[in-house]
Enzyme design. Structure first.
Site, mmCIF file in Angstrom:
data_model
loop_
_atom_site.group_PDB
_atom_site.id
_atom_site.type_symbol
_atom_site.label_atom_id
_atom_site.label_comp_id
_atom_site.label_asym_id
_atom_site.label_seq_id
_atom_site.Cartn_x
_atom_site.Cartn_y
_atom_site.Cartn_z
ATOM 1 N N GLU A 155 -13.522 -2.700 11.012
ATOM 2 C CA GLU A 155 -13.445 -1.854 9.824
ATOM 3 C C GLU A 155 -14.509 -2.215 8.796
ATOM 4 O O GLU A 155 -15.073 -1.330 8.149
ATOM 5 C CB GLU A 155 -12.046 -2.005 9.218
ATOM 6 C CG GLU A 155 -11.813 -1.293 7.915
ATOM 7 C CD GLU A 155 -10.409 -1.524 7.375
ATOM 8 O OE1 GLU A 155 -10.137 -1.072 6.249
ATOM 9 O OE2 GLU A 155 -9.582 -2.155 8.080
ATOM 10 N N GLU B 234 0.818 -1.211 0.000
ATOM 11 C CA GLU B 234 0.000 0.000 0.000
ATOM 12 C C GLU B 234 0.856 1.268 0.000
ATOM 13 O O GLU B 234 0.546 2.248 0.661
ATOM 14 C CB GLU B 234 -0.955 -0.007 1.197
ATOM 15 C CG GLU B 234 -1.937 -1.154 1.182
ATOM 16 C CD GLU B 234 -2.945 -1.095 2.307
ATOM 17 O OE1 GLU B 234 -4.142 -1.325 2.033
ATOM 18 O OE2 GLU B 234 -2.541 -0.819 3.448
ATOM 19 N N ASP C 74 -8.583 -8.754 3.052
ATOM 20 C CA ASP C 74 -8.435 -7.689 4.049
ATOM 21 C C ASP C 74 -9.560 -7.696 5.073
ATOM 22 O O ASP C 74 -10.426 -6.824 5.027
ATOM 23 C CB ASP C 74 -8.377 -6.323 3.348
ATOM 24 C CG ASP C 74 -7.956 -5.197 4.279
ATOM 25 O OD1 ASP C 74 -7.402 -5.491 5.348
ATOM 26 O OD2 ASP C 74 -8.174 -4.032 3.928
#
Length: 707
Positions: free
Chosen positions: A399, A297, A371
């Protein structure tokens, strides 16, 4: 009770419940339980006054006072009904053996000493005695019998860590419970009571380490002033058996001291890291080591210099090895210039490096290959690197699972992953056996959870989010525990042992994550959340620069069907699993239906086991998820007589939010997929409340948790 600090040694006073005391409330017990607790704790006999032992004895005094109204005295002599804390060094003639308990395990036994019936908590260290103390108190709070105890417990996993994604400016990446609890500005001088309360809560569930800062690290974390701040926290945590660790930025030598390179094979770079490690260990002699996110990332790493992850990890490992430190190297990697299936990239990078890492390196692998989705198949690296210790990374902060307001208990997700069979050495080669080292004989073992902790009074953003922190700690200590039994423990301690409350709460919790899967990502869909903040649905997003940032990349819905083909006819991600698993996943007919669209692109008319078409089945799952939230609202309303007003009202409000957002997920997802499939809704399913453009127009620029 919940309004008091956890640290002082005093009986809790009756105050409004705000969740601060977590599962350590020590509420007044009913008369029979109160009498039983008093009878089994007439006095406390302990072998010294060290800081850890003092914490254990004070914890017992505070808890027993809260539950029974009587504070047991510390005594140097045995008496009937006493609690005895002992080690082989303090009490050579122990009636139990501590062999095999290690430095953290314990034994609890009801026994006779000098003709008196006592409860013995025995361990090889004061930290073990503290762990045994918390187990005894768990029994007392839960209303379990304190008679005829014979318990032995030791953790199979060595490193049981929280990973804090906390930034130096006080924000928390993917944090939904307020600002960071680390007051970097006032440290090292001001060490508020919340730090000890944090350590106490972690120790109570067996967590023994904490990574203080975000994996997207700043080089400043390694400056002298921030090392001093970390040392101040280490001083608070040490008596609780908790070590501190730091995430590091790969280019720190360049940013802090002007080196021209961060090449791990450059002698100047290696010398810089050795000197930095020496500096840290001088300030924190029991510093645990480094956590590294590299070449992922946009983060820098050794691949920037045509070096491998092993080259980078081993250079850092050499720097900390003289101090018995470790390096945790994250396997969460994907690159913008790699056209391969994102789910394959970690395996592709790391599998060839098996056996090439130093013996004080452990590779930290997320539970799934994408993820932290509501459901993912287990990561193919588990079982694929027999010569390399692998550690689990779970996300406790939610999340992708409703953030702070959705009641989605993560115990079943953790259990599902740990119990998954890799078949690496035949049937029974579970993920838990990979990470506890038993499958391949590794001594370095670990499990990490990305924390859901912030400055909110309830620590976790909601009362029920506390259960995820609790479940992670309990499973990290003992992976054989069930999510159901853990939920029961948590409910008994957090609310009351009354079965009229506990049974419906546990039932509600146990189906809650599956309900979220249904209203968000049914049948193996993944990563259809709106991008950036990951709040709410966004399956239509297709305009971001990197393909794998777009939800359309993951579902590939078109007029003919939906799903990501990861068989040989597609990306062949199934080929990264052991042959028995790969064979199972190669066919849609043998793939578990809850992972179907993760591995297969299928026509809308594909028949599910229920007899539904795939299209109708999707709609029925969306409907079922919303319906479950409705049922949770009904269940919670019926529990009003058994729950304090403050926590009842908060949960009631959050369930209202969850129901509204579950409907939004259902309606927006159906509106989009219907625009692609052109299919009518099955009979009995309501049309979305708005048209697709209405859902697409919703914007949330200030959603929490996204920097």
């Amino acid at each position: 009770m919940a309004g008091t600090s956890l640290s002082p040694v005093m009986a809790p006073t009756a105050q409004a419940e705000d969740g601060y005391d977590l599962w350590l409330r020590y509420a007044q017990a009913d008369a029979p339980r109160s009498a039983a607790i008093s009878a089994h704790a007439t006095a406390i006999v302990a072998p010294g006054t060290g800081p850890t032992l003092t914490i254990a004895t004070q914890e017992l005094q505070r808890a027993i006072a809260g539950m029974s109204g009587t504070t047991p005295a510390l005594s140097a002599t045995f008496q009937q009904g006493a609690l005895l804390l002992a080690t082989p060094a303090s009490t050579p003639a122990l009636p139990v053996t501590t062999d095999g308990l290690g430095s953290e395990g314990y034994a609890i036994r009801s026994t006779m000493i000098d003709g008196k019936a006592v409860t013995l908590i025995a361990a090889n260290s004061d930290v073990g005695l503290l762990q045994g103390t918390y187990n005894w108190l768990r029994l007392a709070q839960s209303g379990e019998s304190l008679d005829n105890l014979d318990i032995r417990s030791a953790p199979k996993i060595g490193l049981r860590l929280l990973n804090h994604w906390d930034n130096l400016n006080g924000t928390v990446e993917r944090g939904y419970a307020g600002q960071s609890i680390w007051d970097w500005w006032r440290l090292p001088d001001w060490k508020g009571p919340r730090y000890a309360d944090y350590a106490r809560a972690n120790a109570s569930i067996g967590i023994n380490g904490t990574v203080l800062n975000n994996v997207n690290a700043k080089a400043d974390s390694l400056t002298a002033s921030y090392i001093a701040k970390a040392a101040a926290l280490a001083d608070v945590f040490r008596p609780y058996g908790i070590k501190v660790y730091l995430s590091v930025k790969w280019t720190a030598p360049m940013e802090l001291d002007g080196l021209k390179t961060a090449d791990p094979l450059d002698p100047q770079v290696a010398a810089w890291w050795k000197a930095k490690a020496d500096e840290i260990y001088k300030a924190i002699p029991d510093f645990g080591g480094f956590l590294v996110k590299a070449n992922s990332e946009g983060q820098p790493g050794p691949q920037d210099y045509n070096r491998t992850h092993a080259d980078g990890a081993n250079m850092l490992a050499a720097a900390v090895k003289p101090h018995n430190g470790i390096v945790m190297w994250r396997a969460f990697v994907y690159a913008h210039d790699n056209p391969d299936d994102r789910a394959k990239q970690a395996y592709t990078d790391f599998k060839p490096l098996d056996g090439k890492f130093a013996d004080n390196v452990i590779v930290q692998v997320k539970n799934g290959a994408i993820d932290f989705q509501p459901r993912e198949p287990f990561h193919p690296l588990f079982g694929a690197m027999p010569k390399t210790p692998l550690m689990m990374e779970f996300q406790i902060t939610k999340e992708y699972l409703g953030q702070s307001t959705h009641l989605t208990y993560l115990g079943p997700l953790f259990e599902e992953t740990l119990d998954a069979d890799t078949y690496a050495r035949g049937k029974g080669s579970t993920v838990s056996k990979v990470i506890d080292g038993s499958l391949e004989g590794h001594k370095l073992t670990g499990i990490a959870g990305v924390a859901n902790i912030g400055m909110d009074r309830d620590w976790s953003g909601s009362i029920f989010n506390q259960a995820d922190w609790y479940a992670f700690g309990r499973l990290a200590w003992d992976t054989s525990l069930s999510a159901d039994s853990i939920a029961k423990e948590w409910a008994e301690m957090t609310f009351s042992p009354d079965p009229k409350l506990v049974q419906p709460v546990v039932k509600m919790m146990m189906g809650s994550r599956e309900a979220a899967v249904d209203y968000m990502t049914p049948l193996g869909l993944a990563h259809v959340m709106d991008t950036g903040h990951h709040y709410g649905p966004g399956p239509w997003v297709s305009d971001l620069a990197r393909p794998e940032w777009n939800p359309v990349y993951y579902h590939k819905a078109d007029a003919n069907g939906i799903g990501f083909d990861r068989t040989k006819s597609g990306s062949d991600a199934v080929g990264q699993y052991a042959p028995p698993v790969a064979k199972l996943l190669a066919s849609a007919k043998t793939t578990p239906e809850n992972e179907l669209l993760w591995f297969h692109h299928l026509p809308w008319d594909y028949r599910l086991k229920s007899g539904d078409t795939l299209w109708d089945g999707l709609i029925h799952h969306y409907d079922g998820g919303v319906r479950y939230v409705t049922d949770m609202q009904t269940t919670w309303a019926s529990l009003k007589p058994y729950v304090d007003a403050e926590r009842f009202a908060e949960t009631e409000a959050f369930l209202t939010i969850q129901h509204r957002e579950a409907l939004w997920w259902r309606d927006a997802s159906i509106a989009y997929f219907q625009s692609v499939s052109k299919r009518p809704l099955p009979a009995g399913s309501a049309a979305p409340a708005h048209d697709l453009d209405w859902y697409k127009a919703l914007k949330f620029p200030y959603a929490p948790g996204h920097n």
